[in-house]
Scaffold this active site. Structure first.
Site, PDB file in Angstrom:
ATOM      1  N   CYS B  51       0.842  -1.111  -0.119  1.00 24.32           N
ATOM      2  CA  CYS B  51      -0.129  -0.003  -0.070  1.00 24.32           C
ATOM      3  C   CYS B  51       0.842   1.258  -0.003  1.00 24.32           C
ATOM      4  O   CYS B  51       0.576   2.306  -0.458  1.00 24.32           O
ATOM      5  CB  CYS B  51      -1.006  -0.148   1.302  1.00 24.32           C
ATOM      6  N   GLN B  52       2.185   1.238   0.526  1.00 24.92           N
ATOM      7  CA  GLN B  52       2.791   2.320   0.982  1.00 24.92           C
ATOM      8  C   GLN B  52       4.069   2.448   0.122  1.00 24.92           C
ATOM      9  O   GLN B  52       4.352   3.298  -0.897  1.00 24.92           O
ATOM     10  CB  GLN B  52       3.218   2.493   2.481  1.00 24.92           C
TER      11      GLN B  52
END
Ligand SMILES: Cc1ncc(COP(=O)(O)O)c(C=O)c1O
Lengths: 412, 138
Positions: B51-52
Site C-alpha cells: 500500500c505504501q
C-alpha cells in the site's frame, strides 16, 4: 496572542484531561495524536458509559417485556433523539443507526439505487473517499446508471463551473463529501444542494469529516442524506448514523431483511416496519448507539464555533511552520479548509517520514488515505497527513515540527 | 557464517541501541549496503506492491545458493530489506525455505513484517521463500 486566547476560552487544558488516551507514552515519548481523521480519541464519559452499559444495562431492545429491556430500549431511543437534536433533524425517525459512514452510504446506494433506472446519472467528485466512490460504481453496474465526477483544481477545490455543466435533468443524486479527509477542503455544500435541488436531484453529504469540526444543521443545509461515523466524533467504533428526509426514506425499499425491520411476516407476504426500523434489521449496536449519544452530550458542552476557530488556527499555525521546511509541498490549499494538513517533501517517501515520526511518539497517517484518485490528480504516491482535533495544541505542533526536521535530516 | 550466526550478529549489533531513533539511523545506514537490483530488472513482475512503499526483488539460484538483489523507493524499507538479504543471501534454498527469521522480532522490527501493514515487506519474505522452494523443486 490569539492562540492562547482561543485555547483558554475553549478550555483546551481541561478538555485534554477528559481524554485518557492522550496521556501516555509510546516508544518512551509523550504521545502526540495527530491521526484524528482516521479516528478520534474518546472522552472518559463515553468510556465510562460503555463500561456501565455492559455492567448494568445490557439487554436486547424493542422486544422484551422485562425491566432491563425496556430501559435499554428507552436509552437507545433517547440516543436517537439526542443525535436528532444535535444535527437539528426535523424528525427522530429520520435518524437511522448504521455501522458507520460506509454502511450509511451503502444503504443509500442500495435502497435509493433501487429507485434508479438505466440512463440516470449520479455525480460524485474527484476528492471522494473510496467509500463514496465504490458503492456508486456498484449501483451503476447494477442499474445501468452513469457516474459523473466533478474535477478539482490545483488547490484541491471543486470546480463548481464543471459541476454546473455536469448536472442535468438526468442527475438523480449528487453524493459529495462535506470535508475532504485528505485535503481538508470544506466544500460549498449549500450551493451544491441548491443547484442540485433546482435540477430535481437529491444530495447525500458524506459527513465523516465534518460533524466533529463544525455546526451541521440538517434543516439549514437542506441535504437529503447525511452520513457519519461514531468513532470519528469521539464515540465508539461500529456505530454511525444516516440521516435521511422522511419522504425519501419512505419511498425507498429496505436494505437488509431480518428481525426488527418487519411489521408482519408470512410466507406469502411480508410487510415492513415503519421508519427508522425499516432500515435497522437485526439486533443493532445497542451499546454503540447509547454511548454515541454521550459523545454528543460532550460536544454540546463545547462552543462549536470556538472549536472551529481553534482548529482552523491549528491548521494555519502548522502550515506556516511547515512551509519553512525546504522542499515542502502542502497538498490541499483550499481557501476554505479545516483540521487536515497533508504534505509531501521533495525526494522523501511519506512512509519513511511517518515511520520516523512514529518512533518519536507522533501519530500521523501516511499513504493515499483511501483517496487514490486524489493522489493521481496530484501525481504523488501518497502524503503524510496530520489531522487535528480540539484537544491538540500549538505546543504539540512545535514538537511535531522538530521531530519532522529531525526525520528529514536522517533521511537526507 | 551460518544463517543462524548472521541473525545473531545482527541482534548483537542492534543491542547497543536503546533509543528507537538511533536504531532507525542504523537501519537507514544499512540500506546503503543493500545489493541493488539492476535497473533493467526493475520490471513489473519483480515489483512487490504494498500500500505504501514499492519494493523490487530479483532472485537467482547459482552454484547451489540463492542470490538476491532488491531496491525500494522508501529508505527505511531499503534498510530492512538489506537486513533480510544479508541473512538470506548465499544460503542454500533448503535453509531459506525452512528458516525462522526470529531476528526481526528480537530487534523490534516485527511491525514492518506484519502482513496487515501492507507495505510489501511481508510479501517480500514470502517471495524469497517461494523462490527458494522453486529452486529446490527444479
Ligand atoms: C470522508 C470520509 N468518508 C468516509 C469514510 C469512511 O468512514 P468509516 O470507515 O468509518 O465507515 C471516511 C473515513 O476515513 C472518510 O474520511
Amino acid at each position: 496572542m490569539i492562540d492562547q486566547e482561543l485555547k483558554v476560552s475553549l478550555g483546551v487544558d481541561s478538555i485534554r484531561d477528559d481524554f485518557p488516551a492522550l496521556h501516555q507514552e509510546v516508544y518512551g515519548r509523550k504521545l502526540i495524536y495527530f491521526d484524528n481523521g482516521a479516528t478520534a480519541q474518546k472522552p472518559q464519559t463515553v468510556i465510562d458509559s460503555i463500561n456501565h452499559y455492559y455492567s448494568k444495562e445490557n439487554a436486547n431492545i424493542h422486544r422484551g417485556v422485562h425491566f432491563l429491556s425496556q430501559q435499554a430500549t428507552d436509552k437507545y431511543e433517547q440516543a436517537r433523539r439526542t443525535i436528532q437534536s444535535y444535527i437539528n433533524a426535523p424528525r427522530e425517525e429520520e435518524i437511522i443507526f448504521t455501522k458507520g459512514t460506509t454502511d450509511g452510504i451503502n444503504l443509500v446506494a442500495f435502497a435509493f439505487g433501487e429507485t434508479l433506472h438505466e440512463g440516470d446519472e449520479i455525480i460524485i467528485s474527484a476528492m471522494e473517499h473510496h467509500s463514496n466512490i465504490v458503492p456508486w460504481q456498484m449501483v451503476c453496474e447494477r442499474k445501468g446508471c452513469q457516474l459523473k465526477v466533478i474535477p478539482i483544481n490545483e488547490k484541491g477545490e471543486l470546480k463548481m463551473e464543471a459541476f454546473k455543466e455536469l448536472i442535468s435533468e438526468r442527475t438523480r443524486l449528487v453524493s459529495i463529501t462535506h470535508v475532504s479527509n485528505t485535503l481538508g477542503t470544506i466544500n460549498p455544500v449549500k450551493e451544491i444542494i441548491e443547484i442540485a435541488h433546482k435540477n430535481g436531484a437529491k444530495v447525500l453529504l458524506d459527513g465523516a469529516q465534518s460533524i466533529q469540526h463544525m455546526k451541521v444543521d440538517m434543516q439549514e443545509l437542506d441535504c437529503d442524506f447525511y452520513a457519519f461515523s461514531g468513532h470519528k466524533v469521539f464515540g465508539p467504533t461500529g456505530v454511525g448514523v444516516l440521516y435521511g428526509k422522511k419522504e425519501i426514506l419512505d419511498s425507498m425499499p429496505p436494505y437488509q431483511g431480518g428481525g426488527d425491520m418487519i411489521e408482519k411476516v408470512t410466507f406469502e407476504k411480508t410487510t415492513y416496519n415503519v421508519l427508522p426500523f425499516k432500515f435497522e434489521a437485526g439486533t443493532p449496536n445497542i451499546a454503540g448507539g447509547i454511548c454515541l449519544a454521550k459523545s454528543f452530550e460532550y460536544l454540546e458542552k463545547l462552543d462549536i464555533t470556538l472549536v472551529e476557530q481553534y482548529e482552523r488556527h491549528l491548521v494555519e499555525y502548522a502550515e506556516e511552520k511547515l512551509l519553512k521546511i525546504p522542499g515542502m509541498r502542502i497538498i490541499g490549499t483550499a481557501d476554505n479548509k479545516t483540521s487536515v494538513v497533508s504534505f509531501v517533501i521533495e525526494g522523501l517517501h511519506p512512509f519513511d517520514i511517518g515511520t520516523l515520526l512514529d518512533k518519536q511518539g507522533i501519530a500521523v497517517r501516511t499513504g493515499h488515505h483511501c483517496t487514490q484518485p486524489i493522489m493521481e490528480e496530484f501525481g504523488i504516491p501518497g502524503t503524510v497527513r496530520a489531522s487535528f482535533a480540539f484537544y491538540n495544541t500549538t505546543e504539540e505542533i512545535d514538537t511535531f515540527i522538530q521531530a519532522l526536521e529531525r526525520s528529514i535530516n536522517m533521511l537526507q | 557464517m551460518t544463517l543462524e550466526e548472521k541473525q545473531k550478529e545482527i541482534i548483537d549489533e542492534f543491542a547497543v541501541y536503546d533509543d528507537w531513533m538511533d536504531k532507525y539511523e542504523y537501519i537507514i545506514e544499512l540500506g546503503k549496503d543493500l545489493p541493488i537490483i539492476d535497473e533493467a530488472l526493475k520490471t513489473n513482475d519483480r515489483i512487490i506492491e504494498g500500500c505504501q512503499s514499492k519494493v523490487w526483488l530479483d532472485s537467482k539460484f547459482e552454484d547451489g545458493v540463492m542470490k538476491f538483489t532488491a531496491d525500494s523507493d522508501a529508505i527505511i524499507a531499503k534498510g530492512i530489506i538489506g537486513l533480510l538479504i544479508r541473512v538470506l543471501n548465499n544460503e542454500k534454498p533448503e535453509s531459506i525455505a525452512t528458516c525462522d527469521l526470529h531476528f526481526i522480532n528480537e530487534i523490534g522490527l516485527q511491525e514492518h513484517l506484519s502482513p496487515t501493514r501492507a507495505n510489501g515487506l511481508a510479501s517480500m519474505v514470502q517471495k524469497m521463500k517461494l523462490s527458494a522452494l522453486k529452486a529446490i523443486s527444479n
